[in-house]
Design an enzyme around this catalytic site. Structure first.
Site, PDB file in Angstrom:
ATOM      1  N   SER A 258     -53.845   0.236 -53.644  1.00  0.00           N
ATOM      2  CA  SER A 258     -52.520   0.799 -53.915  1.00  0.00           C
ATOM      3  C   SER A 258     -51.662  -0.002 -54.893  1.00  0.00           C
ATOM      4  O   SER A 258     -50.609   0.478 -55.309  1.00  0.00           O
ATOM      5  CB  SER A 258     -51.742   0.971 -52.610  1.00  0.00           C
ATOM      6  OG  SER A 258     -52.155   2.139 -51.955  1.00  0.00           O
TER       7      SER A 258
ATOM      8  N   SER B 235     -50.873   3.964 -53.862  1.00  0.00           N
ATOM      9  CA  SER B 235     -49.594   4.454 -53.384  1.00  0.00           C
ATOM     10  C   SER B 235     -48.386   3.829 -54.077  1.00  0.00           C
ATOM     11  O   SER B 235     -47.302   4.407 -54.044  1.00  0.00           O
ATOM     12  CB  SER B 235     -49.486   4.206 -51.886  1.00  0.00           C
ATOM     13  OG  SER B 235     -49.394   2.813 -51.603  1.00  0.00           O
TER      14      SER B 235
ATOM     15  N   LYS C 285     -40.782  -1.769 -53.701  1.00  0.00           N
ATOM     16  CA  LYS C 285     -41.436  -0.605 -53.102  1.00  0.00           C
ATOM     17  C   LYS C 285     -40.730  -0.253 -51.803  1.00  0.00           C
ATOM     18  O   LYS C 285     -40.416  -1.150 -51.001  1.00  0.00           O
ATOM     19  CB  LYS C 285     -42.911  -0.926 -52.841  1.00  0.00           C
ATOM     20  CG  LYS C 285     -43.739   0.254 -52.335  1.00  0.00           C
ATOM     21  CD  LYS C 285     -45.209  -0.122 -52.146  1.00  0.00           C
ATOM     22  CE  LYS C 285     -46.065   1.075 -51.764  1.00  0.00           C
ATOM     23  NZ  LYS C 285     -47.491   0.714 -51.592  1.00  0.00           N
TER      24      LYS C 285
END
Lengths: 492, 69
Positions: free
Chosen positions: A180, A156, A76
């Site tokens: 997330s 997210s 990420k």
């Protein structure tokens, strides 16, 4: 190779029936072919990946390879990676190249993992749709049956979830502040684990809400997540909230079964607006655990409905404080101006997207002297009550079972315009974040239109192993082998 | 944006229903032990690394617009 799990790939690398170079090349070419339609990656790093794969093959040939040797992963783009651009999906960090490595990614590298690149996310991890990224939205690889509408991957960690679902990485790292990891895992039909707060170091992970942010693995299966979490977790003196406890071998917990396990079903999660198919899937999950010898217990978490508003006050307050560092002076983008104040203003106005600006403004407001007690202090007190709800439930049960999200993935254009409506996506994931307890989401079935739905297990502090064991029972019962429309294997 | 912010504030107002008498604020999970370390330098000599992302620099300094007339 498209359908390899991380565990199967590890086995193939160790038996030398597959090389890391072959595996890495496979994923790099899958990304090149298919990521144009998904946008899961912000940055792809083919050359360092191939170089690391060659080194991994040399180690594998010697027979003394570390745990993740030669396995290609996505990271990420919130984890600082030394020498590789780290953007947080924000214009303000568009060209930021960290001179240091986050602890989580250092741990993975030390264990021999190969990084394919950096995955897309909501800007500064603030969102549940992955539509606030300055690098464009991510498209969920799943489609509704008979429809071409582009769906959100959740957020997210939407790029991380979509990359795994589409076969563009064996596994990925995510971060979870209010859901997330778990919500995008559910929307994309994969597995994601948010460990106990303090299990994975926050050092070098770009901060959103420091008292909630927690890194975790995202992958196809619980076994894959167990392998990744063992590497990512561990005490780190550079994070003051890191907890000094040994990291268990999570894989060993997978086949413990659920016999005698006490599973709590929190009645407040059965909301009036919960879609029937999600309620039905939840009941199915309950039956799977009961059939495996678990005892099902009705429990109450009375402050559940206050989880979301409490979260938004606490998280936004912390965000406004954390994001004060982006001033256009020491690092990040700068917009020149005549005075220092104007430089700050112009830089932050140009650098932050709308949702981030909204959250900074709200966070600053709830921390301002006239409102601190009414909003922030009160929220921190309600947070104590939410934590007590969990602690008291865990006196009678070992785990809690709930749906992960109140809906399946929705289309880009169906995204609500009211921010409060968007925040409601996190209704089932936020309470565990507030309390800091571990939780995971696993794909449990499809809805009527063929989209994946997830179920969530929540456990006691540092009892991730119990989650893996209970989750594995459900994973076997669910037999979730569905693949999305956009999958490197399906469209090759 | 003003309307949206008012909407969010209206929504969080439901927290006023909760009785928080004698409830302490949650500061953390209480799982991490506060730790002390030796008061010694453990890192340093990173001037170039620290300046490597500066949007503008002069030698070993970050720059800002003139602040003193």
């Amino acid at each position: 190779m498209h359908d390899l799990t991380l565990a199967a790939a590890r086995k193939a690398l160790r038996s030398r029936s597959l090389s890391s170079v072959e595996l890495t090349d496979h994923f790099l070419s899958a990304i090149e072919k298919h990521d144009g339609q998904i946008n899961a990656y912000i940055t792809v790093t083919p050359e360092p990946a191939r170089k690391a794969a060659r080194a991994a093959d040399a180690l594998l040939a010697e027979g003394d390879a570390p745990a993740l040797c030669g396995l290609p992963l996505g990271v990420k783009d919130l984890f600082c990676t030394s020498g590789t651009k780290t953007t947080a999906a924000s214009n303000i960090l568009r060209d930021f190249v960290p001179p240091y490595e986050s602890t989580v990614t250092s741990n993975l590298l030390a264990d021999g993992a190969i990084f394919l690149g950096k995955t897309n996310l909501d800007e500064f991890a603030m969102g549940s749709t992955n539509m606030t990224s300055a690098f464009g939205p991510v498209t969920n690889p799943w489609r509704r049956a008979g429809s071409d509408a582009k769906l959100v991957p959740g957020g997210s960690s939407g790029g991380s979830a979509a990359a795994v679902a589409a076969g563009l990485a064996l596994g990925t790292t995510g971060t979870d502040t209010g859901g997330s990891i778990r919500q995008p895992a559910a929307y994309c039909g994969i597995t994601g684990v948010k460990p106990t707060y303090g299990r994975c170091s926050r050092y070098g992970t770009i901060a959103f809400a420091s008292s909630l942010d927690q890194a975790g693995p995202m992958a196809r299966t619980l076994e894959d997540c167990a392998i990744l979490l063992e590497s990512m977790a561990g005490f780190d003196p550079r994070d003051s909230t890191s907890v000094d406890r040994p990291v268990p071998r999570y894989e060993d917990a997978l086949e413990r079964g659920a016999k005698g396990l006490r599973v709590g079903i929190p009645r407040e999660y059965r909301t009036d607006t919960l879609p029937e198919e999600i309620a039905a899937l939840w009941d199915e999950g309950i039956a799977w655990l009961r059939d495996a010898g678990a005892e099902i217990v009705d429990v109450s978490l009375p402050h559940t409905k206050y989880g979301l508003p409490t979260y938004y006050i606490a998280a936004l307050a912390e965000a406004s404080s954390n994001l004060a560092r982006y001033d256009g002076v020491r690092f990040g983008a700068r917009v020149e101006a005549d005075t220092l104040d104007e430089l700050y203003e112009a830089t932050r106005h140009a650098g932050f997207g709308e949702e981030v600006r909204r959250r900074i403004l709200m966070g600053t407001y709830v921390l301002s002297s006239g409102y601190y007690d009414a909003y922030y202090l009160r929220a921190q007190k309600v947070r104590t009550l939410i934590q007590r709800d969990f602690l008291s439930a865990f006196e009678t049960v070992d785990v809690l079972l709930t749906p992960t999200a109140p809906s399946a993935a929705f289309a880009h254009e169906e995204r609500p315009t009211d921010p409060v409506q968007i925040y409601l996506n996190d209704i089932f994931t936020v309470p565990a974040s507030m309390a800091g307890v571990p939780a995971l989401s696993l794909p449990a079935g499809l809805d009527r239109s063929g989209l994946p739905l997830g179920l969530q297990l929540i456990g006691r502090y540092f009892e991730e192993e119990t989650l893996f064991a209970a989750g594995r029972v459900m994973e076997k019962a669910a037999g979730f082998t569905h693949r999305p429309a956009l999958h490197a294997g399906a469209v090759a | 944006m003003r309307e949206e912010l008012n909407g969010i504030l209206g929504w969080v107002d439901q927290l006023n229903e909760v009785d928080v008498t004698d409830v302490p604020p949650m500061i953390g999970t209480g799982l991490a032990m506060p730790r002390q370390r030796e008061d010694v330098v453990t890192d340093g000599d990173k001037r170039e690394a620290i300046l490597s992302n500066a949007p503008d620099r002069v030698g070993p300094y970050f720059t800002v617009p003139k602040v003193v007339e």
